[in-house]
Design an enzyme around this catalytic site. Sequence first.
Site, PDB file in Angstrom:
ATOM      1  N   TYR A 161       0.857  -1.185   0.000  1.00 10.60           N
ATOM      2  CA  TYR A 161       0.000   0.000   0.000  1.00 10.60           C
ATOM      3  C   TYR A 161       0.889   1.228   0.000  1.00 10.60           C
ATOM      4  O   TYR A 161       1.821   1.322   0.802  1.00 10.60           O
ATOM      5  CB  TYR A 161      -0.889  -0.010   1.250  1.00 10.60           C
ATOM      6  CG  TYR A 161      -1.785   1.202   1.395  1.00 10.60           C
ATOM      7  CD1 TYR A 161      -2.820   1.436   0.498  1.00 10.60           C
ATOM      8  CD2 TYR A 161      -1.615   2.102   2.448  1.00 10.60           C
ATOM      9  CE1 TYR A 161      -3.660   2.547   0.639  1.00 10.60           C
ATOM     10  CE2 TYR A 161      -2.449   3.204   2.597  1.00 10.60           C
ATOM     11  CZ  TYR A 161      -3.459   3.422   1.689  1.00 10.60           C
ATOM     12  OH  TYR A 161      -4.288   4.508   1.842  1.00 10.60           O
TER      13      TYR A 161
ATOM     14  N   ASP B 270       9.079   2.646  -0.218  1.00  9.68           N
ATOM     15  CA  ASP B 270       8.026   3.227   0.617  1.00  9.68           C
ATOM     16  C   ASP B 270       8.304   2.801   2.051  1.00  9.68           C
ATOM     17  O   ASP B 270       8.006   1.677   2.445  1.00  9.68           O
ATOM     18  CB  ASP B 270       6.640   2.769   0.158  1.00  9.68           C
ATOM     19  CG  ASP B 270       5.553   3.438   0.982  1.00  9.68           C
ATOM     20  OD1 ASP B 270       5.862   4.024   2.040  1.00  9.68           O
ATOM     21  OD2 ASP B 270       4.374   3.352   0.576  1.00  9.68           O
TER      22      ASP B 270
ATOM     23  N   LYS C 226       4.388   8.472   9.125  1.00 10.15           N
ATOM     24  CA  LYS C 226       4.167   7.833  10.429  1.00 10.15           C
ATOM     25  C   LYS C 226       5.182   8.279  11.497  1.00 10.15           C
ATOM     26  O   LYS C 226       5.006   9.365  12.035  1.00 10.15           O
ATOM     27  CB  LYS C 226       4.077   6.323  10.242  1.00 10.15           C
ATOM     28  CG  LYS C 226       2.849   6.001   9.349  1.00 10.15           C
ATOM     29  CD  LYS C 226       2.391   4.581   9.309  1.00 10.15           C
ATOM     30  CE  LYS C 226       1.031   4.486   8.636  1.00 10.15           C
ATOM     31  NZ  LYS C 226       0.997   3.808   7.355  1.00 10.15           N
TER      32      LYS C 226
END
Length: 433
Positions: A143, A238, A271
Amino acid sequence: MTDRNAELFERAKALIPGGVNSPVRAFRAVGGTPRFVQRAQGAHFWDANGRRYIDYIGSWGPMILGHGHPAVVEAVHKAALDGFSFGAPTEREVALAEAIVELVPSLEMVRLVSSGTEAGMSAIRLARGATGRKKIVKFEGCYHGHADALLVKAGSGLATFGNPTSAGVPPEVVQHTLVLEYNNLEQLEAAFAEHGADIACLMIEPIAGNMNFVRASVPFMTRCRELCTKHGALLAFDEVMTGFRVALGGAQSVYAKLIPGFEPDMTVMGKVIGGGMPLAAFGGKRAVMEQLAPLGPVYQAGTLSGNPVATACGLATLAEIRKPGFFDALSARTRALVDGLKAEARDAGVAFSGDSEGGMFGFFLMPELPQNYQTVMKTDGARFNALFHGLLDRGVYIAPALYEAGFVSAAHSEQDIADTLSAAREALRQLPR
Ligand SMILES: *Cc1c(COP(=O)(O)O)cnc(C)c1O
């Protein structure tokens, strides 16, 4: 007793689609009523009924220090007193960029944004702009946020272009996205053999946390690097989830230990770098990053980018996690949890596997660790849901979906782990056969 969670969920559903502002929070996969969080401290949060849970989500990764770390709260408080947002540059943006570039050696420049989605989307635009190519490679089960071109699953057949996974994404928008199976060398070779000259970037979660916890194998990662180099495509990591979470230098530092000289060309982060505030970043080599506006032709901008309160939160968080021994202690605690769960499952006669790196972990109700999304999704959903609710009923909050990773923070104590394992012991024994 009135159930305040249920009351709030009813109110929420009247006005917010599904009652939530991000789908997985709604408990649709596992059933039941979402817990509305009232407050949190350390490794715990309390729901609207005043019930305490040991938190293994940590806001889906950011809360690596646990909730309400005093140094972070103080930094945020001080920053807020000096102003929330200016739309003009600040010193803390520079300090955060310096810290990120120092900790992640593959980066020469970074740009700060507000969410992982924004960072991933911008990194892809930049990769396309910098290479002058259209196609991107992604892997099923990874994702990278909800940008149109990334909401795509594999079509039928080998290395075909993908199909949208969301309504509202026209097939034309994903026609340049190649979707391959994770850890599948043959598909990787075939994709580059056929399309190599047109591929702008290959984007990958090096340790995939959006299909629970699946590592890219070393041969696979080695080949991703070689093929990108050979064909002039950018290798984009990512690390929104893994960055500053699996190790101080992210997953790329883990692979650099296994593959001499290894580094990606671009990195997407989020995050943990915001410590719980809306902050994300993307970065890479100077020559690529200088293609961004205002220096270059690739446009990207944001009203709240590099927000002064968010950067204060991120800087204070990074200052804690770079203290000597932080990741050794976090890794040991996380490993103790996963090893303990394996032992409980063995005693309960439940097929089980698990893995962790730094403060990120995953487990599967299957005897072997899966290597790709297809295998992850073979998990018996009904049994996972029973385990989820068994733990929740006993005050342990894990992700409400079997395809999500889990997170341990520095605030999780030995007692928290012990309490979790005794809850797991009971919950595992009650699983349907
Ligand atoms: C969470 C996540 C994103 C998206 O970040 P948001 O801040 O939710 O937009 C992108 N990539 C990975 C690997 C993630 O885990």
